[in-house]
Design a protein around this motif. Structure first.
Motif, PDB file in Angstrom:
ATOM      1  N   SER A  45       0.818  -1.215   0.000  1.00 54.90           N
ATOM      2  CA  SER A  45       0.000   0.000   0.000  1.00 54.90           C
ATOM      3  C   SER A  45       0.853   1.267   0.000  1.00 54.90           C
ATOM      4  O   SER A  45       0.411   2.331  -0.442  1.00 54.90           O
ATOM      5  N   ALA A  46       2.060   1.190   0.510  1.00 59.52           N
ATOM      6  CA  ALA A  46       2.985   2.331   0.513  1.00 59.52           C
ATOM      7  C   ALA A  46       4.348   1.825   0.085  1.00 59.52           C
ATOM      8  O   ALA A  46       4.719   0.682   0.358  1.00 59.52           O
ATOM      9  N   GLY A  47       5.097   2.698  -0.592  1.00 55.56           N
ATOM     10  CA  GLY A  47       6.390   2.238  -1.065  1.00 55.56           C
ATOM     11  C   GLY A  47       7.189   3.325  -1.743  1.00 55.56           C
ATOM     12  O   GLY A  47       7.281   4.466  -1.245  1.00 55.56           O
ATOM     13  N   LEU A  48       7.741   3.017  -2.903  1.00 56.23           N
ATOM     14  CA  LEU A  48       8.671   3.888  -3.606  1.00 56.23           C
ATOM     15  C   LEU A  48       8.066   5.258  -3.921  1.00 56.23           C
ATOM     16  O   LEU A  48       8.734   6.290  -3.753  1.00 56.23           O
ATOM     17  N   THR A  49       6.832   5.293  -4.384  1.00 62.63           N
ATOM     18  CA  THR A  49       6.223   6.586  -4.731  1.00 62.63           C
ATOM     19  C   THR A  49       6.135   7.499  -3.508  1.00 62.63           C
ATOM     20  O   THR A  49       6.343   8.716  -3.618  1.00 62.63           O
ATOM     21  N   ASP A  50       5.841   6.931  -2.360  1.00 61.38           N
ATOM     22  CA  ASP A  50       5.754   7.738  -1.140  1.00 61.38           C
ATOM     23  C   ASP A  50       7.110   8.318  -0.765  1.00 61.38           C
ATOM     24  O   ASP A  50       7.197   9.457  -0.288  1.00 61.38           O
ATOM     25  N   VAL A  51       8.182   7.532  -0.983  1.00 63.38           N
ATOM     26  CA  VAL A  51       9.523   8.026  -0.675  1.00 63.38           C
ATOM     27  C   VAL A  51       9.915   9.147  -1.633  1.00 63.38           C
ATOM     28  O   VAL A  51      10.468  10.181  -1.226  1.00 63.38           O
ATOM     29  N   LEU A  52       9.598   8.978  -2.938  1.00 62.70           N
ATOM     30  CA  LEU A  52      10.023   9.960  -3.937  1.00 62.70           C
ATOM     31  C   LEU A  52       9.298  11.301  -3.797  1.00 62.70           C
ATOM     32  O   LEU A  52       9.877  12.363  -4.070  1.00 62.70           O
ATOM     33  N   ILE A  53       8.053  11.278  -3.343  1.00 59.51           N
ATOM     34  CA  ILE A  53       7.327  12.544  -3.198  1.00 59.51           C
ATOM     35  C   ILE A  53       7.479  13.113  -1.784  1.00 59.51           C
ATOM     36  O   ILE A  53       6.894  14.150  -1.464  1.00 59.51           O
ATOM     37  N   GLY A  54       8.257  12.426  -0.935  1.00 54.09           N
ATOM     38  CA  GLY A  54       8.523  12.937   0.406  1.00 54.09           C
ATOM     39  C   GLY A  54       7.435  12.688   1.403  1.00 54.09           C
ATOM     40  O   GLY A  54       7.444  13.275   2.493  1.00 54.09           O
ATOM     41  N   ARG A  55       6.493  11.815   1.084  1.00 55.34           N
ATOM     42  CA  ARG A  55       5.402  11.544   2.013  1.00 55.34           C
ATOM     43  C   ARG A  55       5.809  10.569   3.108  1.00 55.34           C
ATOM     44  O   ARG A  55       5.171  10.487   4.157  1.00 55.34           O
ATOM     45  N   ALA A  56       6.872   9.783   2.862  1.00 51.10           N
ATOM     46  CA  ALA A  56       7.331   8.809   3.857  1.00 51.10           C
ATOM     47  C   ALA A  56       8.827   8.625   3.697  1.00 51.10           C
ATOM     48  O   ALA A  56       9.395   8.849   2.614  1.00 51.10           O
ATOM     49  N   GLY A  57       9.459   8.194   4.758  1.00 55.61           N
ATOM     50  CA  GLY A  57      10.875   7.903   4.707  1.00 55.61           C
ATOM     51  C   GLY A  57      11.103   6.458   4.281  1.00 55.61           C
ATOM     52  O   GLY A  57      10.202   5.608   4.368  1.00 55.61           O
ATOM     53  N   LEU A  58      12.303   6.158   3.806  1.00 54.37           N
ATOM     54  CA  LEU A  58      12.603   4.803   3.355  1.00 54.37           C
ATOM     55  C   LEU A  58      12.396   3.783   4.459  1.00 54.37           C
ATOM     56  O   LEU A  58      11.870   2.688   4.231  1.00 54.37           O
ATOM     57  N   GLU A  59      12.787   4.149   5.665  1.00 50.66           N
ATOM     58  CA  GLU A  59      12.651   3.212   6.781  1.00 50.66           C
ATOM     59  C   GLU A  59      11.197   2.942   7.153  1.00 50.66           C
ATOM     60  O   GLU A  59      10.891   1.962   7.828  1.00 50.66           O
ATOM     61  N   ASP A  60      10.281   3.810   6.669  1.00 53.03           N
ATOM     62  CA  ASP A  60       8.863   3.642   6.999  1.00 53.03           C
ATOM     63  C   ASP A  60       8.154   2.656   6.075  1.00 53.03           C
ATOM     64  O   ASP A  60       7.118   2.087   6.452  1.00 53.03           O
ATOM     65  N   VAL A  61       8.637   2.482   4.866  1.00 56.64           N
ATOM     66  CA  VAL A  61       7.892   1.682   3.873  1.00 56.64           C
ATOM     67  C   VAL A  61       8.665   0.460   3.395  1.00 56.64           C
ATOM     68  O   VAL A  61       8.106  -0.398   2.698  1.00 56.64           O
ATOM     69  N   ALA A  62       9.957   0.335   3.716  1.00 53.57           N
ATOM     70  CA  ALA A  62      10.733  -0.834   3.304  1.00 53.57           C
ATOM     71  C   ALA A  62      10.482  -1.993   4.269  1.00 53.57           C
ATOM     72  O   ALA A  62      10.236  -1.790   5.460  1.00 53.57           O
ATOM     73  N   HIS A  63      10.539  -3.215   3.755  1.00 53.18           N
ATOM     74  CA  HIS A  63      10.223  -4.407   4.546  1.00 53.18           C
ATOM     75  C   HIS A  63      11.419  -5.358   4.560  1.00 53.18           C
ATOM     76  O   HIS A  63      11.929  -5.720   3.506  1.00 53.18           O
ATOM     77  N   PRO A  64      11.848  -5.790   5.758  1.00 58.28           N
ATOM     78  CA  PRO A  64      12.869  -6.852   5.797  1.00 58.28           C
ATOM     79  C   PRO A  64      12.230  -8.159   5.342  1.00 58.28           C
ATOM     80  O   PRO A  64      11.037  -8.391   5.548  1.00 58.28           O
ATOM     81  N   TRP A  65      13.022  -8.999   4.715  1.00 57.68           N
ATOM     82  CA  TRP A  65      12.453 -10.248   4.166  1.00 57.68           C
ATOM     83  C   TRP A  65      13.387 -11.407   4.480  1.00 57.68           C
ATOM     84  O   TRP A  65      14.602 -11.317   4.303  1.00 57.68           O
ATOM     85  N   GLN A  83       8.164  -3.983  15.337  1.00 56.56           N
ATOM     86  CA  GLN A  83       9.550  -3.669  15.643  1.00 56.56           C
ATOM     87  C   GLN A  83       9.918  -2.252  15.271  1.00 56.56           C
ATOM     88  O   GLN A  83      11.003  -1.799  15.596  1.00 56.56           O
ATOM     89  N   GLY A  84       9.046  -1.549  14.536  1.00 56.66           N
ATOM     90  CA  GLY A  84       9.390  -0.196  14.122  1.00 56.66           C
ATOM     91  C   GLY A  84      10.048  -0.208  12.766  1.00 56.66           C
ATOM     92  O   GLY A  84      10.988  -0.955  12.541  1.00 56.66           O
ATOM     93  N   LYS A  85       9.539   0.605  11.834  1.00 57.69           N
ATOM     94  CA  LYS A  85      10.051   0.592  10.471  1.00 57.69           C
ATOM     95  C   LYS A  85      11.490   1.065  10.388  1.00 57.69           C
ATOM     96  O   LYS A  85      12.215   0.730   9.473  1.00 57.69           O
ATOM     97  N   LEU A  86      11.943   1.862  11.356  1.00 57.51           N
ATOM     98  CA  LEU A  86      13.296   2.376  11.299  1.00 57.51           C
ATOM     99  C   LEU A  86      14.319   1.249  11.442  1.00 57.51           C
ATOM    100  O   LEU A  86      15.438   1.351  10.959  1.00 57.51           O
ATOM    101  N   GLY A  87      13.898   0.138  12.079  1.00 57.61           N
ATOM    102  CA  GLY A  87      14.820  -0.975  12.284  1.00 57.61           C
ATOM    103  C   GLY A  87      15.153  -1.735  11.024  1.00 57.61           C
ATOM    104  O   GLY A  87      16.073  -2.546  11.014  1.00 57.61           O
ATOM    105  N   VAL A  88      14.420  -1.484   9.963  1.00 54.56           N
ATOM    106  CA  VAL A  88      14.645  -2.222   8.727  1.00 54.56           C
ATOM    107  C   VAL A  88      16.029  -1.967   8.175  1.00 54.56           C
ATOM    108  O   VAL A  88      16.828  -2.871   7.952  1.00 54.56           O
ATOM    109  N   LEU A  89      16.357  -0.695   7.938  1.00 55.01           N
ATOM    110  CA  LEU A  89      17.649  -0.369   7.351  1.00 55.01           C
ATOM    111  C   LEU A  89      18.777  -0.579   8.340  1.00 55.01           C
ATOM    112  O   LEU A  89      19.892  -0.905   7.964  1.00 55.01           O
ATOM    113  N   ARG A  90      18.488  -0.375   9.643  1.00 55.46           N
ATOM    114  CA  ARG A  90      19.537  -0.617  10.637  1.00 55.46           C
ATOM    115  C   ARG A  90      19.922  -2.088  10.617  1.00 55.46           C
ATOM    116  O   ARG A  90      21.099  -2.437  10.692  1.00 55.46           O
ATOM    117  N   ARG A  91      18.926  -2.962  10.484  1.00 53.86           N
ATOM    118  CA  ARG A  91      19.198  -4.390  10.448  1.00 53.86           C
ATOM    119  C   ARG A  91      19.985  -4.775   9.207  1.00 53.86           C
ATOM    120  O   ARG A  91      20.886  -5.609   9.220  1.00 53.86           O
TER     121      ARG A  91
END
Length: 482
Positions: free
Chosen positions: A314-334, A471-479
């Motif tokens: 529901s949220a992803g790359l477009t949200d990051v590019l238009i500044g509506r969300a940060g990368l850590e908010d919409v990226a998913h660890p897999w 776990q908080g979306k910010l933990g995605v990139l930290r991980r």
């Protein structure tokens, strides 16, 4: 076409060639069996001239006789000769019909006439040959000039009587079968070559090399169940098809792209060429080898990555590019490794502008600092310009080419679209390769090797996804950066 091309054509079309050869043999055998046997009977007549006996008379008589022989041989098929034959043998035919059965030949520099009769009845053919030779003798004596005593100056003598033939001259079964075989083989080879010449689809690595000098970095075997199990590296890691993605991973590691970054855009000429499943499996293979990887769905028109990877899209790359969300908010660890998935998000009205924006350039720069590999799943090149625009910002584009599906003209146009904007081409991946026949996926360059065992630990089933909310979306990139 070169010699190896013809050999390839023969290997690909051998079934058609064999079938047509068998059809030719069967047709020839059937014709030979159905055709009535034809028998041939021959009688021979000697032509001579009465002379006074002097040397000059003998020479003149011999020359005269040779000149008359051709005339007499032509008389054989005329009614004046054939009507008496019909009458004497009581044949149920007219002179024209009998003429089709009778022929006469006169060898050069001889005074011999050979009368041959072909017919389905051996005895009748023999009787007609003998009767015709006798009739010709009578006719010549009646129509030729006579001497002072009323005797004909030309004399015809039958020197060989026709005998009843024991074997037919037609059909010649061995010859007919050999001709049928040759005709069938010729038709099969001709059709195979014509089909190959008219075939404008990309099927092998050679076809790709004729269009571009960039390397073919991988080949993926065709899987009829690909739609049911798109992530084959995860669900069936020991399969030959999963090994082909690991081979692609290895080739990609040693690919010299001239830059330190490893940002690749996976695209294709047209849709349904396997680009999305290829980049998703490649990402999993890189992750299993210990690389930090982010998989980004940059197909902002028909996104598929979130569906394949089973993450919230529901949220992803477009949200990051238009500044509506940060990368850590919409990226998913897999999974259990260092793989991060960034879905496309909401479909925007201006995909090309977003992918070519400065925000995208900045995002790529940030990701290249944090990940070993940045993989984009981009739209096909020919319908839209999105992939060409994005590829110019990346290390290179990897084109998925569906074997037996992608047209050579489409691939050439896709390559041109990238070259026209100055986008680097990293290489090609041939997908949907056949499992049998020439150019098939096997133990060659893209084969799965001895034993096709795993050299790294792989889960046999897709692991459950950690919940980003807990776990908080910010933990995605930290991980991912650990």
């Amino acid at each position: 076409m070169e010699l190896r091309d013809y050999i390839t054509v023969l290997r690909k079309g051998w079934v058609l060639i064999v079938v047509l050869a068998l059809v030719g043999v069967a047709a020839a055998a059937g014709f030979s069996l159905l055709k009535k046997p034809v028998y041939s009977a021959s009688a021979q007549v000697f032509v001579s001239t009465e002379t006074s006996g002097s040397a000059s008379d003998l020479a003149q008589g011999n020359t005269f006789t040779q000149q008359r022989v051709l005339t007499y041989s032509n008389l054989v098929q005329t009614p004046i000769v054939l009507l008496p034959v019909i009458s004497s043998l009581k044949l149920d035919m007219n002179a024209d019909q009998l003429a089709t059965m009778v022929s006469a030949t006169a060898p050069t520099s001889t005074t011999l006439i050979t009368i041959t009769v072909n017919g389905t009845n051996a005895v009748q053919a023999t009787e007609i040959a003998n009767a015709t030779s006798q009739s010709l003798t009578n006719v010549v004596q009646n129509i030729e000039a006579t001497d002072a005593n009323g005797t004909s100056t030309v004399k015809l003598t039958r020197v060989k009587q026709a005998d009843v033939p024991q074997t037919p001259v037609s059909p010649n079964v061995p010859v007919n079968i050999a001709l049928g075989l040759l005709v069938g083989l010729a038709l099969g080879v001709g059709i195979a070559v014509l089909r190959e010449t008219l075939d404008n689809r990309v099927r092998t690595e050679t076809d790709v090399e004729k269009i571009s000098d960039k390397p073919v970095v991988g080949g993926i075997a065709y899987d009829s169940k690909a739609s049911e199990r798109p992530l084959i590296v995860q669900v069936e890691p020991r399969s030959p098809r999963a090994e082909s993605f690991r081979t692609l991973r290895t080739n990609l590691q040693f690919l010299d792209i001239g830059t330190g970054s490893r940002t690749f855009v996976m695209t294709s000429s047209m849709q349904s060429e396997g680009k999305s499943t290829t980049v998703a499996n490649l990402a999993i293979a890189l992750d299993s080898a210990g690389f930090k990887v982010i998989l980004i769905d940059a197909d902002l028109r028909r996104p598929r990555v979130s569906e394949y990877m089973d993450v919230d899209g529901s949220a992803g790359l477009t949200d990051v590019l238009i500044g509506r969300a940060g990368l850590e908010d919409v990226a998913h660890p897999w999974g259990r490794g260092n793989l991060v998935v960034l879905p496309a998000g909401q479909i925007p009205p201006n995909p090309s502008e977003l992918l070519g924006s400065k925000a995208m350039q900045d995002l790529i720069g940030t990701l290249e600092e944090q990940f070993d590999y940045v993989l984009f799943d981009a739209p096909p090149l020919l319908p839209v310009t999105d992939a060409a625009i994005l590829s110019k910002k990346a290390s290179g584009a990897i084109l998925a080419v569906a074997s037996g599906k992608t047209h050579k003209g489409q691939l050439a146009a896709a390559v041109s679209s990238l070259e026209n904007v100055g986008a680097p081409i990293a290489g090609f991946v041939i997908t949907m390769m056949p499992l049998k026949g020439p150019g098939a996926y096997g133990y060659g360059r893209y084969g799965y090797g001895y034993g096709y065992g795993l050299d790294e630990e792989q889960p046999t089933q897709r692991p459950s996804q950690p919940s980003g909310k807990s776990q908080g979306k910010l933990g995605v990139l930290r991980r991912a950066n650990r």
